[in-house]
Design a protein around this motif. Sequence first.
Motif, mmCIF file in Angstrom:
data_model
loop_
_atom_site.group_PDB
_atom_site.id
_atom_site.type_symbol
_atom_site.label_atom_id
_atom_site.label_comp_id
_atom_site.label_asym_id
_atom_site.label_seq_id
_atom_site.Cartn_x
_atom_site.Cartn_y
_atom_site.Cartn_z
ATOM 1 N N ALA A 166 1.187 -0.955 -0.004
ATOM 2 C CA ALA A 166 -0.640 -0.192 0.119
ATOM 3 C C ALA A 166 0.816 1.321 0.335
ATOM 4 C CB ALA A 166 -0.734 -0.092 1.194
ATOM 5 N N GLU A 167 0.537 2.236 -1.392
ATOM 6 C CA GLU A 167 1.425 3.820 -1.175
ATOM 7 C C GLU A 167 0.573 4.277 0.233
ATOM 8 O OE1 GLU A 167 2.751 7.067 -3.713
ATOM 9 O OE2 GLU A 167 1.305 5.500 -4.138
ATOM 10 N N LEU A 168 1.448 5.018 0.977
ATOM 11 C CA LEU A 168 1.114 6.173 2.026
ATOM 12 C C LEU A 168 1.039 7.443 1.539
ATOM 13 C CD1 LEU A 168 3.436 4.988 4.929
ATOM 14 C CD2 LEU A 168 0.959 3.566 4.321
ATOM 15 N N LYS A 169 -0.509 7.866 2.017
ATOM 16 C CA LYS A 169 -0.148 9.910 2.156
ATOM 17 C C LYS A 169 -0.542 10.356 3.286
ATOM 18 C CE LYS A 169 -5.970 9.538 2.953
ATOM 19 N NZ LYS A 169 -7.232 9.390 2.220
ATOM 20 N N PRO A 170 0.113 11.516 3.557
ATOM 21 C CA PRO A 170 0.002 12.385 4.498
ATOM 22 C C PRO A 170 -1.164 12.336 5.499
ATOM 23 C CG PRO A 170 0.790 13.948 2.135
ATOM 24 C CD PRO A 170 0.529 12.763 2.156
ATOM 25 N N GLY A 171 -1.663 11.058 6.454
ATOM 26 C CA GLY A 171 -2.419 11.216 7.531
ATOM 27 C C GLY A 171 -1.787 10.285 8.674
ATOM 28 N N VAL A 172 -2.186 9.493 9.830
ATOM 29 C CA VAL A 172 -2.099 9.063 11.009
ATOM 30 C C VAL A 172 -2.221 7.505 10.640
ATOM 31 C CG1 VAL A 172 -2.517 9.259 13.394
ATOM 32 C CG2 VAL A 172 -3.415 11.420 12.416
ATOM 33 N N MET A 173 -1.263 6.920 11.253
ATOM 34 C CA MET A 173 -0.782 5.505 11.911
ATOM 35 C C MET A 173 -0.765 5.867 12.906
ATOM 36 S SD MET A 173 2.469 3.647 10.744
ATOM 37 C CE MET A 173 3.436 2.079 11.554
ATOM 38 N N SER A 174 -1.684 5.050 13.008
ATOM 39 C CA SER A 174 -2.170 4.376 14.375
ATOM 40 C C SER A 174 -1.673 3.361 15.426
ATOM 41 C CB SER A 174 -2.941 4.560 14.910
ATOM 42 O OG SER A 174 -4.464 3.585 14.217
ATOM 43 N N TYR B 207 1.221 8.077 15.055
ATOM 44 C CA TYR B 207 2.245 8.882 14.179
ATOM 45 C C TYR B 207 2.032 9.826 12.741
ATOM 46 C CZ TYR B 207 5.653 6.048 16.636
ATOM 47 O OH TYR B 207 6.154 4.947 17.909
ATOM 48 N N PHE B 208 2.296 11.067 12.846
ATOM 49 C CA PHE B 208 1.736 11.724 11.833
ATOM 50 C C PHE B 208 3.107 10.852 10.607
ATOM 51 C CE2 PHE B 208 1.923 15.177 8.422
ATOM 52 C CZ PHE B 208 0.728 15.020 8.128
ATOM 53 N N VAL B 209 2.267 10.600 9.526
ATOM 54 C CA VAL B 209 3.617 9.993 8.047
ATOM 55 C C VAL B 209 3.316 11.094 7.285
ATOM 56 C CG1 VAL B 209 3.993 8.047 9.284
ATOM 57 C CG2 VAL B 209 1.771 8.051 7.450
ATOM 58 N N SER B 210 4.153 11.187 6.398
ATOM 59 C CA SER B 210 4.215 11.809 5.293
ATOM 60 C C SER B 210 3.966 11.016 4.065
ATOM 61 C CB SER B 210 5.591 12.722 4.921
ATOM 62 O OG SER B 210 6.472 12.107 5.030
ATOM 63 N N SER B 211 4.578 10.467 3.560
ATOM 64 C CA SER B 211 4.409 9.758 2.733
ATOM 65 C C SER B 211 5.093 8.378 2.825
ATOM 66 C CB SER B 211 4.535 10.403 1.195
ATOM 67 O OG SER B 211 6.096 10.822 1.033
ATOM 68 N N GLY B 212 4.794 7.373 2.047
ATOM 69 C CA GLY B 212 5.788 6.045 2.282
ATOM 70 C C GLY B 212 5.347 4.853 1.596
ATOM 71 N N PHE B 213 5.582 3.437 1.962
ATOM 72 C CA PHE B 213 4.725 2.168 1.932
ATOM 73 C C PHE B 213 4.545 1.601 2.395
ATOM 74 C CE2 PHE B 213 6.562 4.109 -2.332
ATOM 75 C CZ PHE B 213 5.470 3.617 -2.877
ATOM 76 N N ALA B 214 3.825 0.705 2.478
ATOM 77 C CA ALA B 214 3.437 -0.530 3.626
ATOM 78 C C ALA B 214 3.652 -1.647 2.962
ATOM 79 C CB ALA B 214 1.832 -0.076 4.344
ATOM 80 N N PHE B 215 4.233 -2.590 3.437
ATOM 81 C CA PHE B 215 4.588 -4.050 2.545
ATOM 82 C C PHE B 215 3.708 -5.506 3.869
ATOM 83 C CE2 PHE B 215 7.589 -1.667 1.424
ATOM 84 C CZ PHE B 215 7.456 -1.897 -0.613
ATOM 85 N N ILE B 216 3.448 -5.492 3.930
ATOM 86 C CA ILE B 216 1.763 -5.891 4.142
ATOM 87 C C ILE B 216 1.930 -7.830 3.789
ATOM 88 C CG2 ILE B 216 -0.081 -7.346 5.803
ATOM 89 C CD1 ILE B 216 0.634 -4.177 6.053
#
Length: 203
Positions: free
Chosen positions: A113-121, A131-140
């Motif tokens: 999943a590509e990350l957008k600016p937002g909250v990761m809990s 956490y507030f993340v600016s962008s990135g990726f999540a590999f599940i």
Amino acid sequence: MFRRATGLLARPIISSARARTRPFSTDLPVTEAGDSNFIENWKKLIPNIDPPKTPLSFMQPRPPTPSSIPTKLTVNFVLPYASELASKEVDMIIIPATTGQMGVLPGHVATIAELKPGVMSVHEGNDTTKYFVSSGFAFIHANSFADVIAVEAVPLDHIDQSLVQKGLAEFTQKLSSASTDLEKAEAQIGVDVHSALNAALTG
């Protein structure tokens, strides 16, 4: 150009049925990390000197997919300059994917999943860390491991709301006065990030 395009179109395409049967990396058998071919050839050529370490020597094999769903999700959360969480066992994480908020529990299907600016809990028992993340990726991964790689992240309680609102006003003004495509793009990114920050703090 047309010859090259014709050649590309003529290449065989893997059928969807075959693509579905391809195993995930986590389904492959666990093997000992190491470059055996390199070491073997080194010893033949230079038997009196120990072979140097290769990148594979420092890589640990990922555990295989368990037969039953584990009770915990193992999370690695890293930034370019730091590791926020390393092999942390938690109950659940919620990430700000570009498709919407995504909850990840143990046994989640393998996903990128590509990350957008937002909250990761991060949920662990009755405790929740945001956490507030600016962008990135999540590999599940299919073995209940999750790797979250963010460009920038900060605990939500470390953010000053007054500075966020000030930055949002500044970038909104820059967007309205931008005259070039580059200026508009830079201002729009600033508006998007500060809007997400403001929503995270006020929501």
